[in-house]
Enzyme design. Sequence first.
Site, PDB file in Angstrom:
ATOM      1  N   SER A 123      -0.586   0.826   6.006  1.00 22.20           N
ATOM      2  CA  SER A 123      -0.817  -0.028   7.168  1.00 22.20           C
ATOM      3  C   SER A 123      -1.838  -1.097   6.821  1.00 22.20           C
ATOM      4  O   SER A 123      -2.697  -0.904   5.953  1.00 22.20           O
ATOM      5  CB  SER A 123      -1.311   0.805   8.356  1.00 22.20           C
ATOM      6  OG  SER A 123      -1.435   0.016   9.522  1.00 22.20           O
ATOM      7  N   ASP A 124      -1.728  -2.224   7.511  1.00 17.80           N
ATOM      8  CA  ASP A 124      -2.700  -3.292   7.316  1.00 17.80           C
ATOM      9  C   ASP A 124      -2.817  -4.096   8.601  1.00 17.80           C
ATOM     10  O   ASP A 124      -1.859  -4.168   9.385  1.00 17.80           O
ATOM     11  CB  ASP A 124      -2.283  -4.221   6.171  1.00 17.80           C
ATOM     12  CG  ASP A 124      -3.435  -5.118   5.735  1.00 17.80           C
ATOM     13  OD1 ASP A 124      -4.327  -4.610   5.021  1.00 17.80           O
ATOM     14  OD2 ASP A 124      -3.456  -6.288   6.129  1.00 17.80           O
ATOM     15  N   GLN A 125      -3.983  -4.674   8.804  1.00 15.20           N
ATOM     16  CA  GLN A 125      -4.205  -5.480  10.004  1.00 15.20           C
ATOM     17  C   GLN A 125      -4.884  -6.794   9.622  1.00 15.20           C
ATOM     18  O   GLN A 125      -5.839  -6.810   8.844  1.00 15.20           O
ATOM     19  CB  GLN A 125      -5.092  -4.735  11.003  1.00 15.20           C
ATOM     20  CG  GLN A 125      -5.297  -5.483  12.307  1.00 15.20           C
ATOM     21  CD  GLN A 125      -6.208  -4.725  13.263  1.00 15.20           C
ATOM     22  OE1 GLN A 125      -7.423  -4.759  13.111  1.00 15.20           O
ATOM     23  NE2 GLN A 125      -5.621  -4.022  14.203  1.00 15.20           N
ATOM     24  N   LYS A 154       0.829  -1.204   0.000  1.00 15.68           N
ATOM     25  CA  LYS A 154       0.000   0.000   0.000  1.00 15.68           C
ATOM     26  C   LYS A 154       0.864   1.255   0.000  1.00 15.68           C
ATOM     27  O   LYS A 154       0.606   2.205  -0.749  1.00 15.68           O
ATOM     28  CB  LYS A 154      -0.921  -0.008   1.222  1.00 15.68           C
ATOM     29  CG  LYS A 154      -2.020  -1.057   1.162  1.00 15.68           C
ATOM     30  CD  LYS A 154      -2.811  -1.090   2.460  1.00 15.68           C
ATOM     31  CE  LYS A 154      -3.901  -2.148   2.442  1.00 15.68           C
ATOM     32  NZ  LYS A 154      -4.663  -2.183   3.719  1.00 15.68           N
ATOM     33  N   ALA A 161       0.547  -4.160  10.813  1.00 14.27           N
ATOM     34  CA  ALA A 161       1.811  -3.826  10.165  1.00 14.27           C
ATOM     35  C   ALA A 161       1.782  -2.384   9.668  1.00 14.27           C
ATOM     36  O   ALA A 161       0.729  -1.846   9.315  1.00 14.27           O
ATOM     37  CB  ALA A 161       2.079  -4.772   9.007  1.00 14.27           C
TER      38      ALA A 161
END
Length: 201
Positions: free
Chosen positions: A77-79, A61, A114
């Site tokens: 960011s990613d979860q 991203k 992250a």
Amino acid sequence: MALSSVVPQSRALVLGSTSVYRRELLARLRLPFSIEPPFVDESPLAHETPEQLARRLAAAKAAAVAHRHPAAIVIGSDQVADLDGEPLGKPGNHANAVAQLQRMSGRVVTFQTALTVMCEETGFVQHELAPVRVRFRELEAAEIEAYLLAEQPYDCAGSARSEGLGIALLDAIDSDDPTALVGLPLIRTCRMLRAAGLRVF
């Protein structure tokens, strides 16, 4: 979409996300920033762990948006909710959310959050992971149904909003970066923005 602030900046700040939760969290820092959809395929790869998936998507991203805004400092960011090594995505609907909460009842789920901060022009790039261990209570079917009807958290990994009524489903949260569970670890974000040359104060 830009948010105004009195804090001066030398470089533009871009959040590579369409998440309203990340936007609200980043706004706490009172920095001007814009929103840019990253347009990244979030499908997991074969044999990819939840941690690997979260790290890869956060980096992808950030990179996608940084390529379009090379002079800017970009946050990606990613979860991914991690149940014994299995990734749990956003439920998307009521039936899937019921199934997720039934599976998580009485168990510990690690939310792998992250974060990547990068600037293509300067070559700056840093990656971080902020795992959050969440222990769910033993949930009754009626509790699950009442919660989902009240909050409808169908766009949340793990089917619960800890910043809202979902906190009542939990026994404990273990994290060194409290906002990581909502979607953006602000302690790490501040540290990485400073390293990228952006003054938070």
